[in-house]
Motif scaffolding. Structure first.
Motif, PDB file in Angstrom:
ATOM      1  N   LYS A  83       0.817  -1.219   0.000  1.00  0.00           N
ATOM      2  CA  LYS A  83       0.000   0.000   0.000  1.00  0.00           C
ATOM      3  C   LYS A  83       0.851   1.270   0.000  1.00  0.00           C
ATOM      4  N   GLU A  84       2.076   1.182   0.520  1.00  0.00           N
ATOM      5  CA  GLU A  84       2.943   2.364   0.556  1.00  0.00           C
ATOM      6  C   GLU A  84       3.396   2.785  -0.842  1.00  0.00           C
ATOM      7  N   LEU A  85       3.293   1.891  -1.792  1.00  0.00           N
ATOM      8  CA  LEU A  85       3.717   2.174  -3.164  1.00  0.00           C
ATOM      9  C   LEU A  85       3.068   3.442  -3.694  1.00  0.00           C
ATOM     10  N   TYR A  86       1.794   3.646  -3.384  1.00  0.00           N
ATOM     11  CA  TYR A  86       1.035   4.748  -3.968  1.00  0.00           C
ATOM     12  C   TYR A  86       1.391   6.102  -3.366  1.00  0.00           C
ATOM     13  N   LYS A  87       2.239   6.124  -2.333  1.00  0.00           N
ATOM     14  CA  LYS A  87       2.722   7.394  -1.791  1.00  0.00           C
ATOM     15  C   LYS A  87       3.793   8.023  -2.684  1.00  0.00           C
ATOM     16  N   TYR A  88       4.415   7.193  -3.544  1.00  0.00           N
ATOM     17  CA  TYR A  88       5.621   7.648  -4.233  1.00  0.00           C
ATOM     18  C   TYR A  88       5.539   7.563  -5.753  1.00  0.00           C
ATOM     19  N   THR A  89       4.377   7.213  -6.287  1.00  0.00           N
ATOM     20  CA  THR A  89       4.228   7.125  -7.735  1.00  0.00           C
ATOM     21  C   THR A  89       3.111   8.036  -8.217  1.00  0.00           C
ATOM     22  N   SER A  90       3.246   8.500  -9.451  1.00  0.00           N
ATOM     23  CA  SER A  90       2.240   9.365 -10.065  1.00  0.00           C
ATOM     24  C   SER A  90       1.356   8.588 -11.025  1.00  0.00           C
ATOM     25  N   SER A  91       1.401   7.256 -10.955  1.00  0.00           N
ATOM     26  CA  SER A  91       0.680   6.413 -11.909  1.00  0.00           C
ATOM     27  C   SER A  91      -0.289   5.492 -11.177  1.00  0.00           C
ATOM     28  N   SER A  92      -1.328   5.076 -11.873  1.00  0.00           N
ATOM     29  CA  SER A  92      -2.286   4.115 -11.303  1.00  0.00           C
ATOM     30  C   SER A  92      -1.748   2.686 -11.357  1.00  0.00           C
ATOM     31  N   LEU A  93      -0.717   2.447 -12.147  1.00  0.00           N
ATOM     32  CA  LEU A  93       0.041   1.193 -12.220  1.00  0.00           C
ATOM     33  C   LEU A  93      -0.641   0.053 -12.956  1.00  0.00           C
ATOM     34  N   ASP A  94      -1.889  -0.236 -12.643  1.00  0.00           N
ATOM     35  CA  ASP A  94      -2.636  -1.274 -13.355  1.00  0.00           C
ATOM     36  C   ASP A  94      -1.895  -2.606 -13.350  1.00  0.00           C
ATOM     37  N   LYS A  95      -1.332  -3.022 -14.495  1.00  0.00           N
ATOM     38  CA  LYS A  95      -0.722  -4.352 -14.611  1.00  0.00           C
ATOM     39  C   LYS A  95       0.481  -4.518 -13.683  1.00  0.00           C
ATOM     40  N   LEU A  96       1.320  -3.487 -13.576  1.00  0.00           N
ATOM     41  CA  LEU A  96       2.492  -3.583 -12.701  1.00  0.00           C
ATOM     42  C   LEU A  96       2.081  -3.727 -11.245  1.00  0.00           C
ATOM     43  N   GLY A  97       1.027  -3.020 -10.871  1.00  0.00           N
ATOM     44  CA  GLY A  97       0.540  -3.119  -9.497  1.00  0.00           C
ATOM     45  C   GLY A  97       0.079  -4.523  -9.159  1.00  0.00           C
ATOM     46  N   LYS A  98      -0.597  -5.166 -10.102  1.00  0.00           N
ATOM     47  CA  LYS A  98      -1.068  -6.536  -9.880  1.00  0.00           C
ATOM     48  C   LYS A  98       0.108  -7.495  -9.734  1.00  0.00           C
ATOM     49  N   ILE A  99       1.135  -7.301 -10.557  1.00  0.00           N
ATOM     50  CA  ILE A  99       2.326  -8.157 -10.472  1.00  0.00           C
ATOM     51  C   ILE A  99       3.024  -7.973  -9.127  1.00  0.00           C
ATOM     52  N   ALA A 100       3.185  -6.709  -8.719  1.00  0.00           N
ATOM     53  CA  ALA A 100       3.857  -6.432  -7.451  1.00  0.00           C
ATOM     54  C   ALA A 100       3.066  -7.011  -6.279  1.00  0.00           C
ATOM     55  N   ASN A 101       1.763  -6.848  -6.314  1.00  0.00           N
ATOM     56  CA  ASN A 101       0.926  -7.344  -5.217  1.00  0.00           C
ATOM     57  C   ASN A 101       1.034  -8.857  -5.070  1.00  0.00           C
ATOM     58  N   LYS A 102       1.290  -9.537  -6.185  1.00  0.00           N
ATOM     59  CA  LYS A 102       1.402 -11.000  -6.139  1.00  0.00           C
ATOM     60  C   LYS A 102       2.755 -11.444  -5.585  1.00  0.00           C
ATOM     61  N   PHE A 103       3.841 -10.759  -5.964  1.00  0.00           N
ATOM     62  CA  PHE A 103       5.187 -11.255  -5.648  1.00  0.00           C
ATOM     63  C   PHE A 103       5.865 -10.548  -4.465  1.00  0.00           C
ATOM     64  N   TRP A 104       5.242  -9.529  -3.904  1.00  0.00           N
ATOM     65  CA  TRP A 104       5.821  -8.863  -2.732  1.00  0.00           C
ATOM     66  C   TRP A 104       5.264  -9.459  -1.445  1.00  0.00           C
ATOM     67  N   PRO A 105       6.055  -9.531  -0.360  1.00  0.00           N
ATOM     68  CA  PRO A 105       7.497  -9.268  -0.321  1.00  0.00           C
ATOM     69  C   PRO A 105       8.247 -10.310  -1.159  1.00  0.00           C
ATOM     70  N   GLY A 106       9.304  -9.876  -1.831  1.00  0.00           N
ATOM     71  CA  GLY A 106      10.059 -10.802  -2.651  1.00  0.00           C
ATOM     72  C   GLY A 106      11.023 -10.110  -3.577  1.00  0.00           C
ATOM     73  N   PRO A 107      11.781 -10.883  -4.355  1.00  0.00           N
ATOM     74  CA  PRO A 107      12.877 -10.348  -5.168  1.00  0.00           C
ATOM     75  C   PRO A 107      12.409  -9.744  -6.491  1.00  0.00           C
ATOM     76  N   LEU A 108      11.456  -8.797  -6.414  1.00  0.00           N
ATOM     77  CA  LEU A 108      10.935  -8.118  -7.597  1.00  0.00           C
ATOM     78  C   LEU A 108      10.932  -6.614  -7.351  1.00  0.00           C
ATOM     79  N   THR A 109      11.514  -5.865  -8.272  1.00  0.00           N
ATOM     80  CA  THR A 109      11.470  -4.401  -8.255  1.00  0.00           C
ATOM     81  C   THR A 109      10.664  -3.942  -9.464  1.00  0.00           C
TER      82      THR A 109
END
Length: 319
Positions: A65-91
């Motif tokens: 949830k902290e991701l949205y404090k630092y980005t100017s984008s709605s993210l969409d597909k990237l957000g879904k990928i991050a939500n699945k693999f975090w915490p973990g070795p994905l940036t």
């Protein structure tokens, strides 16, 4: 003044809050952390590592949830990928907002962000009012650290505290991805396998290779992860019997070669996960041996083998 190694989260928090540097454990490698919102603190990272200002840093946060404090984008597909693999070795590489100083991204409009998969660092991050910028805790282009002692050996006196979380479980840096149009781009191969991304991403994935200067993402420079020895590739045509065995070392995937006292086998079981976890340990071991040359062997180009071979290719790269 010698740098202390310990497990005191309160001390690490205090140092970071006053603009200092703390080496932190993650599941990939140890990072050199500073307050990502404080340009002066971030500048200390570049100074301690002797890192060029054009090489951007990764920002670490404690939860998705902290991701949205630092980005100017709605993210969409990237957000879904991050939500699945975090915490973990994905940036994930996302458009930054004004809270992230330009020094963190080396002037780029995108910032790399991840949630690390290490309980000690997650606990530390949860106590802070800011994210941390944290590249690997090693001098620029040298072998990444996977234990607190590795950090001490390389940065003693240049970091204020080393938070000891034991050996890194994954052993290679995070996979970095971003979006270009509807296409996902892998800017750096790492601890999250490409096959895992392909299993959940509905669309095209393109794999980028390294760049020589002005990289789009952290960890894209061609020359990196290098020991101080001469490094050569071990192939079927290499005539090891003609080498001076006392002055030559070997980095092997799964089987040793008779007659070489300076050699390191990544995984006798031919297990790519074990090989990844031991890669930097092996390079570090051979760098300390009384030899002139190291021959390295590629591993199978599949799964984590892609990330391992990526790091090995960079040890071979010309300056």
């Amino acid at each position: 003044m010698q740098t202390e190694i310990g497990t005191d989260i309160a001390k690490a928090k205090m140092i970071l809050e006053r603009g200092g540097l703390v080496a932190i454990p993650t599941e990939t490698v140890y990072g050199l952390a500073a307050n990502a919102l404080d340009p002066l603190a971030v500048a200390r990272i570049f100074e301690a590592k002797n890192r060029p200002a054009f090489d951007p840093l990764i920002v670490h946060i404690s939860k998705f949830k902290e991701l949205y404090k630092y980005t100017s984008s709605s993210l969409d597909k990237l957000g879904k990928i991050a939500n699945k693999f975090w915490p973990g070795p994905l940036t994930i590489l996302v458009p930054k907002n004004d809270r992230i100083p330009d020094i963190v991204t080396s002037g780029s409009e995108r910032v790399g962000i991840r949630v690390p998969g290490h309980p000690l660092t997650l606990e530390l991050l949860s106590t802070l009012d800011f994210p941390v910028a944290a590249p690997s805790a090693n001098p620029f282009t040298y072998i990444s650290p996977t234990t607190a002692r590795h950090v001490y050996d390389q940065l003693n006196g240049r970091v204020d505290y080393i938070l000891d979380g034991g050996p890194s479980r994954v052993g290679v840096e995070s996979t970095i991805v971003g979006m270009e149009g509807n296409e996902m781009v892998v800017y750096r191969k790492g601890g999250l396998e490409i096959e895992e991304l392909q299993a959940v991403f509905e669309g095209t994935i393109r794999i980028n290779d390294f760049s020589d200067s002005n990289p789009q993402a952290p960890g894209m420079l061609k020359k990196h992860y290098s020991p101080d020895k001469r490094v050569l590739l071990l192939t079927d045509d290499t005539r090891l019997e003609e080498c001076d065995k006392d002055k030559t070392g070997l980095l092997r995937y799964s089987s040793p070669v008779t007659g070489f006292s300076s050699q390191f086998v990544l995984s006798e079981k031919a297990d790519l996960k074990e090989a990844a976890a031991r890669l930097f340990e092996g390079l570090r071991y051979l760098d300390k041996c009384p030899i002139d040359t190291v021959f390295i062997e590629f591993v199978p180009e599949a799964g984590l083998g892609r990330a391992i071979n990526d790091r090995l290719r960079r040890t071979l790269a010309e300056e």
